[in-house]
Structures are given as C-alpha cells and as structure tokens.
Design an enzyme around this catalytic site. Structure first.
Site, PDB file in Angstrom:
ATOM      1  CB  SER A 154      -0.950  -0.057   1.202  1.00 41.51           C
ATOM      2  OG  SER A 154      -1.959   0.913   1.100  1.00 41.51           O
ATOM      3  CE  LYS A 203       0.338   5.488  -2.057  1.00 35.95           C
ATOM      4  NZ  LYS A 203      -0.425   4.988  -3.172  1.00 35.95           N
ATOM      5  CD1 TRP A 207      -7.430   3.606  -2.737  1.00 37.38           C
ATOM      6  CD2 TRP A 207      -9.263   4.604  -3.510  1.00 37.38           C
ATOM      7  NE1 TRP A 207      -7.371   4.927  -2.362  1.00 37.38           N
ATOM      8  CE2 TRP A 207      -8.490   5.564  -2.827  1.00 37.38           C
ATOM      9  CE3 TRP A 207     -10.475   5.001  -4.094  1.00 37.38           C
ATOM     10  CZ2 TRP A 207      -8.877   6.897  -2.700  1.00 37.38           C
ATOM     11  CZ3 TRP A 207     -10.860   6.333  -3.964  1.00 37.38           C
ATOM     12  CH2 TRP A 207     -10.062   7.260  -3.274  1.00 37.38           C
ATOM     13  CG  HIS A 211      -5.586  -2.396  -0.047  1.00 33.66           C
ATOM     14  ND1 HIS A 211      -4.809  -1.980  -1.101  1.00 33.66           N
ATOM     15  CD2 HIS A 211      -5.063  -1.801   1.062  1.00 33.66           C
ATOM     16  CE1 HIS A 211      -3.862  -1.165  -0.660  1.00 33.66           C
ATOM     17  NE2 HIS A 211      -3.995  -1.045   0.657  1.00 33.66           N
TER      18      HIS A 211
END
Length: 420
Positions: free
Chosen positions: A259, A263, A350, A401
């Site tokens: 998640s 990044k 998402w 997720h």
C-alpha cells in the site's frame, strides 16, 4: 472554540475545497478512462532518443530521477554524517531455535536522541551470509509475529485515531510470514514507519524532517521531501546498517512494501541502487499505478486525503495529470536493470489494478536496453497466475487490499531467480 482555531479551520476548509474543485468524479469504469499519452521513458527532455543502456544510465536516468524528486516525492538529504548503530538485543534461539533475532538502534544523529529500531531475523540454518527482505511495518515491530521478546514500538498515530495502548503483539502477523521466509533461507528486516515519520499531517514537525531544516526553516520547501520520501530515506538508513551485519549479504537485499509503504519501497528502490530487488504490493496512485488513467484514486484525491505524503509541487497536477513531466511507468523504469515485482489484488479497485500492470508493461523498453525481458501484454493476466518470465514480475491475486501468504510465496519464487 477560540477565534484562532476557528480561523485555522476556515483556512483548512477553503484549501480543501480548492482541491476538491479540481477532482473529477470517482471513476471505477474502465470504459471511462480518458485517452492519454504516456511520456516516453526513452526520449530525453530535449527530444533526443536513448539508444543504449549507457546513455540511459548516464543521461536519461538522472534526468528522470530529478523530475520525480522535484515534482512528485521531493528531494531528501543523503546519509547524515552522524548515522551510527547499536545492537540493543540479540537472541540466537528465536522462533523455536529457527532464527537469530536482533534489535538494532539506527541513530540519525550523533546525540543518539533520534533513532529508529530495526528488527532483524536471519535463519540459523545457513552456511554464509543470507539474502534479506527489508520493509516498513504499519503498527510496530512487535506486531509482525508472536515473539514475546520483541520490544514494543511506541505508537505514533494521529491523536484520537489509534489505540492509546498501541496494537497487540502479533496483530499484523498475517502480513509477515517470518517462519516461511526463514525456512526458505531468507532473513527479514523491518522498521515501524512511525520511527521515521508519523503518518498524518503534522506540519512536518514530529519526524525526521526537522533534523535537516536550515536556519529559519519550519517545513520542507515545495520541492523537498514529504512523508513517502522520508520513509524511503529511512529504508536507506536501514540498508546502511545491513551493509555492516556479517549475517546479511548486502548485495542481496530486497526492499518490499504494501500500500502506501509500497510507494515508499518503489521510491527507495529508484533512489538507492544498493537494493537488489524491489517489491510493490497494491501501491496504487503515487506507486505503481499510472496517474494519467485517472482511475479511482487520482492525484487530486491523494493530495487532499494525504497532503503530507508528497512534495508540495505534486499538488500542482491535481486534475492536470497530463501536465506531469513523468508517470509511474518511468518510476518502474528507474529500477532497471534490477528486478522488480508488482503485485495487485483483483478487488482492490482503488489502487487501479490495470494501471499497475500497464506501468510494468510500459517500463519494459528500458529493461530491453539491458538485454532483459520485462512485462508484456495489454490485458490483465488471469487472477492467481503470476508472470515471472522477465525481470518485471507481476500477479493479480484474488481478493482485496492486503498482503497475504500467497503474495509472499510469489515474491520468494521471484527472488529465488535473482537472490539465491
């Protein structure tokens, strides 16, 4: 409510409404993805074409890296002169004698006031230094497995938005299959993200940023690091220690994140070439997903919800993704020729599953410069059928997720090709 607080709230609301005005309606419909043109990773800003790996490494890669630094993540400082380490505890009989556990203080300054705690497990059944997966965790080092001797991390969440007593031991164990990694010959190193920078908009006062402010500076400049870059910086400081540990092979360290921490892992891998392999799990907007697709989470929405993650310059592109001088396929390309694995989840709309896949596809021409295969195709592969034939690996897992044992098993299989 005081007049000062009322005024502050009014300014906040006005700022948020300005960002909201630039947000398009939420799109989860593939047919409504707008037409877009991605910047070519192999075309220099002056129009020259990159024809070989040497030109990529000496000219185009530095150019792209500088654009991501100034326009997306923000420039971070290098390794501070005061960085040093202290082994706080060591147990050669951890996890039922399977592993050696160490807790290491990574001090950011000479005064030993500012530090993060690195938790490291390495397999006892080994003949030499081992490869290691390194990643940040969300809830504290003590939550990753049921090891009663791990020191609990001090929780650093937004006031009123986390359990006052912290998270229970082993509460995140489903995301960290420590014993599986040990059984497969890998070590695991992790740091609580809050040791580096708390994950809320505190004006950059309670993390590592103030350690590097110039005289009179109170927050990062528009092209300086946000929280994502700070976390990536912390991963590099963890790598500084791993280079010194005789149980770890520093040439075989994989950086991994899920998640928002995915990044950070991607950015750490782009900036710090010491990482031998990079894994992004469900990293979405600002991670592996293409910004220009404007699918689900967008540049405008991510900057409104998480204004501290990126540098302030990134906010310029809210609702104007086509004006970005880069896109996320070029972030993947910055990792070349090192292997990178991108993982998605079928129900995680998402994060823009297809956008994550396509970023790997469009980074492939750079890998081909080095004589390596990448990722191919225009349509998502079937769920639970990993693609590992090239140096850009990919899978889309059934479910939502999360980072699961299935995901980790694929990461280990991929890593076996390069780190064993």
């Amino acid at each position: 409510m005081t007049l000062l607080r009322t005024y502050a709230l009014l300014l906040c609301c006005l700022g948020m409404s300005g960002v909201r005005a630039q947000e398009p309606a939420m799109n989860y419909d593939e047919s409504r993805v707008p037409a877009y043109t991605l910047p070519d990773p192999l075309t220099m800003s002056d129009g020259r074409k990159v024809a070989d790996a040497e030109s990529w490494m000496s000219e185009r890669r530095p150019e792209l890296l500088a654009l991501f630094e100034s326009q997306v993540y923000g420039k971070a400082p290098g390794r501070p002169d005061g960085v040093h380490f202290e082994v706080l505890s060591e147990d050669r009989y951890a996890l039922s004698n399977m592993a050696t556990r160490k807790e290491i203080a990574v001090y950011f300054t000479d005064d030993e006031e500012h530090f993060m705690t690195l938790l490291l497990y390495v397999p006892n059944k080994r003949t030499d230094a081992v490869p290691v997966f390194l990643g940040l965790n969300f809830k504290g080092n003590h939550t990753i497995c049921d090891d009663p001797l791990v020191t609990p991390s001090t929780l650093r969440t937004e006031p009123g938005k986390g359990p006052a007593e912290g998270f229970p031991r082993a509460s995140a164990a489903s995301r960290w299959p420590v014993e599986m990694l040990i059984a497969n010959g890998y070590g695991l190193a992790t740091v609580y993200r809050g040791d580096i920078d708390p994950d809320y908009d505190d004006g950059f006062q309670n993390g590592v940023h103030p350690l590097f402010y110039r005289d009179g500076q109170s927050r990062p400049a528009p092209d300086e690091w946000g929280t994502i870059a700070a976390w990536a910086w912390g991963l590099s400081r963890a790598m500084d220690y791993l280079e010194t540990d005789e149980d770890v092979d520093p040439d075989r360290v994989a950086v991994i994140g899920h998640s928002r921490l995915g990044k950070a892992a991607l950015w750490a891998g782009a900036v710090d070439t010491r990482f031998a392999l990079i894994v992004s799990n469900d990293s979405g907007c600002g991670g592996a997903a293409l910004a220009r697709r404007r699918y689900a989470e967008t540049v405008a929405r991510i900057n409104r919800l998480f204004p501290h993650w990126f540098c302030d310059n990134y906010k310029r592109y809210a609702g104007s993704e086509d004006a970005l001088p880069v896109d996320q396929h070029e972030l993947i390309a910055l990792i070349a020729p090192r292997p990178v694995y991108i993982a998605s989840a079928a129900e995680d709309k998402w994060a823009d599953v297809k956008g994550e896949f396509l970023a790997g596809v469009h980074a492939t021409p750079v890998y081909e410069l080095f004589g390596s295969e990448g990722l191919y195709g225009t349509e998502l592969p079937p769920a639970d059928e990993p693609c590992m034939s090239g140096r850009i690996g990919y899978h889309v897992r059934s479910g939502g997720h999360d980072i699961t044992l299935y995901d980790w098993r694929q990461f280990v299989k991929f890593a076996d090709n390069y780190l064993k």
